[in-house]
Motif scaffolding. Structure first.
Motif, PDB file in Angstrom:
ATOM      1  N   PHE A 202      13.171  45.409   1.094  1.00 37.23           N
ATOM      2  CA  PHE A 202      13.934  44.237   1.519  1.00 37.23           C
ATOM      3  C   PHE A 202      13.036  43.002   1.655  1.00 37.23           C
ATOM      4  CE2 PHE A 202      16.611  47.681   3.318  1.00 37.23           C
ATOM      5  CZ  PHE A 202      17.817  47.349   2.718  1.00 37.23           C
TER       6      PHE A 202
ATOM      7  N   ARG B 144      13.289  39.512   5.532  1.00 39.59           N
ATOM      8  CA  ARG B 144      14.754  39.525   5.567  1.00 39.59           C
ATOM      9  C   ARG B 144      15.307  40.380   6.705  1.00 39.59           C
ATOM     10  NH1 ARG B 144      13.207  39.529   0.249  1.00 39.59           N
ATOM     11  NH2 ARG B 144      13.917  37.736  -0.979  1.00 39.59           N
TER      12      ARG B 144
ATOM     13  N   SER C  74      18.933  36.566  -5.972  1.00 37.80           N
ATOM     14  CA  SER C  74      19.074  36.585  -4.527  1.00 37.80           C
ATOM     15  C   SER C  74      19.846  35.376  -4.037  1.00 37.80           C
ATOM     16  CB  SER C  74      17.687  36.609  -3.872  1.00 37.80           C
ATOM     17  OG  SER C  74      17.790  36.431  -2.484  1.00 37.80           O
TER      18      SER C  74
ATOM     19  N   ASP D 242      19.578  34.263  -1.002  1.00 36.17           N
ATOM     20  CA  ASP D 242      18.822  33.503   0.007  1.00 36.17           C
ATOM     21  C   ASP D 242      17.819  32.536  -0.600  1.00 36.17           C
ATOM     22  OD1 ASP D 242      16.884  35.240  -0.837  1.00 36.17           O
ATOM     23  OD2 ASP D 242      16.498  36.151   1.115  1.00 36.17           O
TER      24      ASP D 242
ATOM     25  N   TYR E  91      15.268  39.394  -8.932  1.00 36.67           N
ATOM     26  CA  TYR E  91      14.548  40.614  -8.595  1.00 36.67           C
ATOM     27  C   TYR E  91      15.113  41.784  -9.394  1.00 36.67           C
ATOM     28  CZ  TYR E  91      12.997  37.803  -4.632  1.00 36.67           C
ATOM     29  OH  TYR E  91      12.470  36.811  -3.852  1.00 36.67           O
TER      30      TYR E  91
ATOM     31  N   GLU F  60      13.599  46.777  -5.584  1.00 31.73           N
ATOM     32  CA  GLU F  60      13.657  45.592  -4.731  1.00 31.73           C
ATOM     33  C   GLU F  60      14.926  44.786  -5.001  1.00 31.73           C
ATOM     34  OE1 GLU F  60       9.350  46.759  -5.193  1.00 31.73           O
ATOM     35  OE2 GLU F  60      11.087  46.559  -6.496  1.00 31.73           O
TER      36      GLU F  60
ATOM     37  N   VAL G  88      17.791  43.902  -2.165  1.00 28.81           N
ATOM     38  CA  VAL G  88      18.285  42.563  -1.841  1.00 28.81           C
ATOM     39  C   VAL G  88      19.784  42.480  -2.114  1.00 28.81           C
ATOM     40  CG1 VAL G  88      18.100  40.116  -2.430  1.00 28.81           C
ATOM     41  CG2 VAL G  88      16.030  41.504  -2.236  1.00 28.81           C
TER      42      VAL G  88
ATOM     43  N   ASP H 246      22.699  41.569   0.608  1.00 27.05           N
ATOM     44  CA  ASP H 246      23.665  40.483   0.430  1.00 27.05           C
ATOM     45  C   ASP H 246      25.098  41.006   0.561  1.00 27.05           C
ATOM     46  OD1 ASP H 246      21.742  38.546   0.099  1.00 27.05           O
ATOM     47  OD2 ASP H 246      21.857  38.501  -2.091  1.00 27.05           O
TER      48      ASP H 246
END
Length: 515
Positions: A149, A156, A198, A200, A205, A209, A213, A217
């Motif tokens: 994460f 995160r 992502s 954010d 990614y 990983e 993510v 989300d």
């Protein structure tokens, strides 16, 4: 990029019966609590002596004093309850011992073994660990989902925790257990083309990983929750509302951004929705995180003052029994019981019963490693029997052994695997460069490879610690070596050896439920 350059952060059921299963190999373990011995607990070095990602050591529960001994639950007796034994954590290391013994004698069915290359594997793993952590080896976190994460250096999970204002530590733990369990079940090989943007930071990614993510989300968006007032949780009703299309949208899957095993992942989560109806484990609101309450109240758990100690086999039972309904029924069965990630293997002792089955339970172990961390960090739980968990028999750890020459696929199996690869390459969107042999997860090649991986990881640990000059309390745990050395090293040497696809040296035809 050099090898050591610094990097930024479906087959038919294999059904057997217990007829004549009393013959053949017998475990040398007597199956009593005394014979598995008591577990002397210290402050669990694998989860508390380092600063976890996104945290300062001052935030961790400081547990420097030794914790009293407690008895571990005994393993099921394979002669009386073979299915129970094969589904237990005890069976993973015990059954694979037969394959690693054959490997040490170069008597495997599908691979040649060059033990002269074993020091090369040690040196490579040590080089990776030194490069990234020397001299602060105590800062290596245990292998687990938490780190995924934090890709790109973004804290995160810490940010998520800080957003839960007024929420007590146990409820924060439950929510992380909700998230981590769903995220691990989504964490099968995504393929070489899939990537995730992502929400954010807008960065792209891939692989584990990217799946981490993406799952975070979706969790924050309430995709797994049926409670509009609390979107950041996972519950059975929410998961039952999932469809393949909804999950594909959440993972940003498209014709130009395909992911391997989409239907398998969706099936696991939808079946999880039904499995969470087990109120004993998951409570009346059917949340994975409610396993915390079950574990704290379980009769095998012990409290010493403010310290709670829970046996790892108790957590294992929750994961194996509570999640049993989610696994495909096409898996190996014994006396009508689906065993999960356990398979017949030609290098196991022959026999008409359970003796020729080797057990891995990789996703369950990945879950266990990943769930231990939030329960330790946020709720201060200590664990008895962490040593029962093994190295993960998957293609990064196993690929390392092949890419460094310790294992070499025999010619007849290589040709068979290459034929399968070329046939698969005819399918639109499938890889067709950097050719490697391909097999299905139940193929004897893959089963033997995974069993060897598990055994060689056990062999690596003492040699890696010796080469690092670490011993006693300062020695790396297996979980730390997996995190900082073998898993990372397996990925990096795959990138170096096959830079276009970055795939392992053996390609797995995955349905998203094993790898």
């Amino acid at each position: 990029m050099g090898l050591f350059s610094k990097k930024s952060s479906g087959s038919r059921a294999n059904s057997v019966t217990s007829e004549s299963s009393g013959s053949g190999w017998r475990s040398n373990r007597k199956g009593s609590a005394a014979s598995v011995a008591t577990s002397y607990l210290k402050s669990p070095a694998s989860t508390t002596k380092m600063s976890l990602p996104g945290s300062s050591s001052s935030n961790l529960h400081q547990m420097s004093a030794p914790v009293p001994q407690i008895d571990l639950p005994p393993a099921p007796d394979p002669q009386l309850d073979p299915s129970g034994y094969l589904r237990s954590i005890y069976a993973v290391r015990e059954t694979s011992k037969h394959v690693i013994e054959a490997a040490k004698q170069n008597k495997l069915t599908n691979f040649d073994v060059d033990l002269d290359k074993f020091p090369d594997v040690v040196n490579y793993v040590v080089s990776i660990i030194k490069r990234d952590y020397a001299p602060n080896f105590g800062q290596i976190p245990p292998h687990g989902r938490w780190q995924h994460f934090e890709v790109g250096g973004a804290p995160r999970i810490e940010t998520l925790l800080q957003s839960w204002v007024g929420v007590d530590a146990q409820e924060k733990t439950r929510r992380l257990l909700d998230l981590f369990l769903v995220s691990v079940l989504l964490d099968a090989g995504a393929g070489i083309k899939w990537q995730y943007k992502s929400k954010d930071n807008g960065k792209m990614y891939k692989r584990s990983e990217g799946l981490a993510v993406a799952s975070l989300d979706m969790f924050k968006a309430g995709l797994f929750s049926s409670n509009p007032e609390q979107p950041e949780q996972v519950d059975g009703a929410g998961l039952k509302n999932l469809t393949v299309e909804i999950l594909a949208n959440g993972l940003q899957v498209s014709p130009s951004n395909p992911i391997d095993g989409l239907e398998g992942r969706a099936s696991l989560l939808m079946k999880l929705g039904d499995a969470l109806n087990n109120q004993d484990f998951f409570g009346v609101d059917s949340r994975p995180g409610n396993m915390l309450d079950y574990l704290l109240q379980h009769p095998t758990s012990r409290t010493f003052g403010a310290t709670t100690v829970i046996p790892v086999p108790t957590l294992w039972s929750v994961l194996m029994d509570g999640l049993a309904p989610i696994w495909p029924q096409s898996r190996t069965q014994f006396d009508g019981v689906s065993l999960g990630d356990a398979w017949p293997c030609s290098s196991m002792p022959s026999g008409p019963g359970w003796e020729h089955i080797v057990c891995f339970h990789k996703l369950t172990q990945w879950l266990a490693y990943s769930l231990l961390v939030p329960m330790t960090k946020l709720s201060g739980i200590h664990w008895a029997g962490e040593h029962l968990l093994t190295g993960l028999p998957e293609y990064r750890n196993g690929g390392l052994l092949i890419d460094l020459g310790l294992l070499t696929l025999k010619e007849n199996q290589m040709n068979r695997g290459l034929d399968a690869y070329h046939e698969n390459a005819k399918i639109a969107g499938q890889p067709n460069v950097e050719v490697v042999p391909m097999f299905s997860p139940d193929d004897d090649v893959v089963v033997e490879w995974r069993a060897c991986t598990l055994g060689f990881l056990d062999m690596l640990l003492p040699d890696v610690n010796k080469a690092l000059g670490l011993e006693g309390e300062g020695a790396l745990t297996l979980a730390q070596m997996l995190e900082a050395g073998t898993w990372k090293g397996g990925r990096e040497i795959a990138e170096y050896s096959r830079p276009n696809t970055k795939q392992p040296p053996i390609m797995i035809l995955s349905d998203g439920t094993v790898f």
